[in-house]
Structure formats: C-alpha cells, structure tokens
Design a protein around this motif. Structure first.
Motif, PDB file in Angstrom:
ATOM      1  N   UNK A   1       0.840  -1.199   0.000  1.00 52.01           N
ATOM      2  CA  UNK A   1       0.000   0.000   0.000  1.00 52.01           C
ATOM      3  C   UNK A   1       0.871   1.245   0.000  1.00 52.01           C
ATOM      4  N   UNK A   2       0.246   2.367  -0.257  1.00 51.15           N
ATOM      5  CA  UNK A   2       0.986   3.627  -0.316  1.00 51.15           C
ATOM      6  C   UNK A   2       1.163   4.209   1.080  1.00 51.15           C
ATOM      7  N   UNK A   3       2.116   5.109   1.220  1.00 50.85           N
ATOM      8  CA  UNK A   3       2.312   5.835   2.477  1.00 50.85           C
ATOM      9  C   UNK A   3       2.388   7.326   2.160  1.00 50.85           C
ATOM     10  N   UNK A   4       1.424   8.104   2.687  1.00 52.79           N
ATOM     11  CA  UNK A   4       0.328   7.701   3.575  1.00 52.79           C
ATOM     12  C   UNK A   4      -0.903   7.263   2.792  1.00 52.79           C
ATOM     13  N   UNK A   5      -1.748   6.490   3.468  1.00 58.50           N
ATOM     14  CA  UNK A   5      -3.060   6.137   2.930  1.00 58.50           C
ATOM     15  C   UNK A   5      -3.958   5.777   4.104  1.00 58.50           C
TER      16      UNK A   5
ATOM     17  N   UNK B   1      -6.764   1.825   7.939  1.00 61.09           N
ATOM     18  CA  UNK B   1      -7.408   0.533   8.185  1.00 61.09           C
ATOM     19  C   UNK B   1      -6.914  -0.573   7.256  1.00 61.09           C
ATOM     20  N   UNK B   2      -6.380  -0.212   6.103  1.00 60.92           N
ATOM     21  CA  UNK B   2      -5.833  -1.244   5.220  1.00 60.92           C
ATOM     22  C   UNK B   2      -4.731  -2.017   5.942  1.00 60.92           C
ATOM     23  N   UNK B   3      -3.801  -1.272   6.531  1.00 58.99           N
ATOM     24  CA  UNK B   3      -2.686  -1.896   7.236  1.00 58.99           C
ATOM     25  C   UNK B   3      -3.143  -2.569   8.520  1.00 58.99           C
TER      26      UNK B   3
ATOM     27  N   UNK C   1       2.972  -5.859   6.024  1.00 60.76           N
ATOM     28  CA  UNK C   1       2.579  -4.656   5.290  1.00 60.76           C
ATOM     29  C   UNK C   1       3.807  -4.006   4.667  1.00 60.76           C
ATOM     30  N   UNK C   2       3.763  -3.822   3.357  1.00 63.31           N
ATOM     31  CA  UNK C   2       4.842  -3.167   2.615  1.00 63.31           C
ATOM     32  C   UNK C   2       4.351  -1.774   2.225  1.00 63.31           C
TER      33      UNK C   2
END
Length: 356
Positions: A109-113, A116-118, A128-129
């Motif tokens: 996933x992207x940072x930031x996003x 709750x995904x992470x 989590x990458x």
C-alpha cells in the motif's frame, strides 16, 4: 490472543465535539477532520425514514438488502450478484482481510493512505509493505509498487482519490499498472471519494472492472451522500469473489433504516451534485490560497486538502482554540483539512496566514 494483536496500538477516536467545546470554553466547534459532508444529508432521507414502517423493530432486516441492491445495480450498471454490502467500508475491509490474508502474506500500500488497510492486514498476520508516495506531487509510485511484488504478495490497496493526499490517478494510469500485476494478486480499489473528482467526465474505473477478474471496487454512502452515521458501504466484483465475500458476511448486517436512507440518498443525485459543486468551488479557494501563500500542498480531487506546515501541531492547536478541528498525525508536519463552507474557509485561511 494472536501475537500480532499485542503489537497493535489502540485506535483513539476523536474527542466528542461537546467535550472539546466544554474543555476549551468554545461556543462553536466545526469538525473538519473526518471528511464528512458539511452540507448535511438529502432532505429526502428524512422523509423516507419518517415513512418507514415503525413497529417492525423486533424483526431482522432484509439480510440481502434486496431493494437497495437492485437500485444500486441498476444505477451503476452491473448485475446485483456483483455487489456485497458492509456496515461502512470498514466492514468490507475487515471481510476482505479475513477471507484472503494469512500469516506470511504480503500487502502493498501507499504511504500515507487510509490506516485501516494496514490495521486489518496486521490482525491477520500479514506483512505490510509501504511504498512512499511521490514527494513532489503526492501521487502513487506505481513503479515502486511493482518492484515490491513477490510470490508472497496477496493484496494491493489503491485508494483513488487517495486519503489523505487527495490525489487522483487517471483510469489510464490505473490500467497501465493493473496490467503489470500478476492475476493471482488481489487489487482493492477504494473509490470512497470518487464523486468529488471533477477534472474529467470519466473518473471511475467501474466501466473497466469486467476486464480485471482480480480487481474489487469499493464505494461508500458516507461522503458525498452525507450518510456517515448510517454506515453503508459496498464492493463491486466478479461473482466468484462475491460468493466468497457473502459466505463470510454477517447476516442482517445493514439495518432497515440504513437501507431506507441509502435508497433515498441514491435517488437524490441533485443533492450529491450540489454538494460536489460547492466542494469544488471551496477546494479551488484553498488551493489558490496555498499557492499564493507558498505553502506546499497536494492538488486534491477529494473533499479535503493535505498541506505541509512547519510546527503543524501548533497550528492545529491554534485552529482548535478558534473552534476548528482538523486532522493531524498522518504524516510529520502535514495536516488535512476537510472542505467546509465558504465562510469557515475564509476564517481558517485567515488564521493560517497569521501563523505563518
């Protein structure tokens, strides 16, 4: 207890508005920290709720949300069997993580996003990458995503427009990226803020969905429809994936009033369009202000703007003392402000100018 649960920090909700007002001695507090619709809810929702058949509270709701399902399917042009409903997108995210993730899987996933995904990946024991967004404009680093894909990659999250950066990725950009992702990797495309995209007429990935069997598309009634309190979200996907989701979905998860409210809100597109247009106008005012003030920000196509400010917490405290609550803590020295009324925008920008 799962070992990974011990490592997760508790989610700390925002202090209730009335509590903040009492603590700071405020007569008025405007919450611009949760990306809610400041223009309220369609009046047709209230009308529909009051017409509901009260006296059925002792009965379970329609567990398949049949009427809502059929109306949404007709509105977005898919067959009803492609839809899965959740108590907000929070429940959809939980279901996806529970079904598809195991210990040792990897999630990109992207940072930031959206956090709750992470969170739910970690609950299921997945790794989590995080791939930092492009610092110059806040957009996704899709090349960076591709470099992180391994045989352990199970899920990729794409929020479009992204929360909190507000950046929007064109459908053509998404297709070019998705075409390079292996078919056995699930791509989750969160379009919670898609209604606020005004830069072109073809904003959603929905027309392309049938061409990608490994893509799920998520939508919510919490933002442009102004139904955050009713908690109605849904996902669109191929029928095979939908069957897995339905097997795990809690029965009767959407209560009857939530279903009635969503049906009425869906029918009032004039309210949605009006909310989007007022948001666009005020969003332009914010971006013009940031440009003139030489404050770094990411160009937004959502109902919020993400901006960089030295001593961000100090500014957030000052805004709070003046009756405005905005979002902090998403990225060091960055703040997210939800688009509010024109009047509130003028006052907020005046306070920011004085604190530069």
């Amino acid at each position: 207890m799962k070992s990974q649960i011990k490592k997760i920090e508790n989610y700390i909700p925002e202090e209730p508005i009335e509590s903040v007002k009492e603590r700071l001695g405020l007569k008025k507090l405007v919450r611009l920290s949760a990306n809610e619709n400041p223009f309220g809810t369609s009046p047709k929702v209230k009308e529909a709720i009051l017409k509901w058949n009260f006296g059925e509270e002792n009965r379970y709701p329609d567990g398949y949300a049949s009427d809502l399902r059929n109306k949404i399917a007709d509105f977005i042009g898919v067959i009803p069997e492609k839809l899965v409903f959740g108590v907000g997108l929070d429940e959809i995210i939980t279901m996806i993580s529970r079904i598809f993730l195991e210990t040792g899987d990897e999630v990109i996933l992207s940072k930031p996003t959206f956090s709750e995904y992470a969170l739910h990946a970690q609950i299921e024991g997945a790794k989590v990458i995080e791939v930092p967004c492009l610092s110059e404009n806040g957009h996704y680093d899709f090349e960076g995503f591709l470099k992180q894909i391994t045989n352990k990659t199970k899920v990729i999250w794409v929020c479009n427009p992204n929360n909190p950066t507000g950046t929007y990725e064109e459908v053509s950009t998404l297709k070019a990226f998705f075409d390079q992702v292996p078919d056995n990797v699930l791509i989750l495309l969160d379009e919670a803020y898609i209604h606020y995209v005004t830069k072109n007429n073809s904003t959603s990935f929905l027309p392309e969905l049938d061409n990608y069997k490994n893509v799920m598309l998520l939508r919510t009634f919490s933002k442009a429809y102004g139904l955050a309190n009713y908690r109605v979200g849904y996902a669109v996907m191929n029928e095979n994936l939908a069957n897995y989701m339905q097997a795990v979905r809690l029965p009767y998860n959407l209560n009857s009033l939530a279903q009635v409210a969503a049906i009425a809100a869906l029918a009032d597109q004039d309210f949605v369009n009006n909310s989007v247009e007022k948001t666009r106008i005020e969003r332009d005012n914010w971006e013009h202000f940031f440009k003139e003030s030489k404050i770094k920000y990411y160009s937004s196509q959502a109902n919020f703007v993400f901006f960089n400010f030295p001593a961000a917490n100090k500014l957030a405290d000052e805004l709070l003392r003046n009756g405005y609550q905005i979002r902090r803590g998403l990225l060091k020295d960055w703040l997210r402000v939800t688009i509010g009324s024109e009047e509130d925008g003028v006052k907020l920008r005046s306070i920011i100018s004085k604190n530069k």
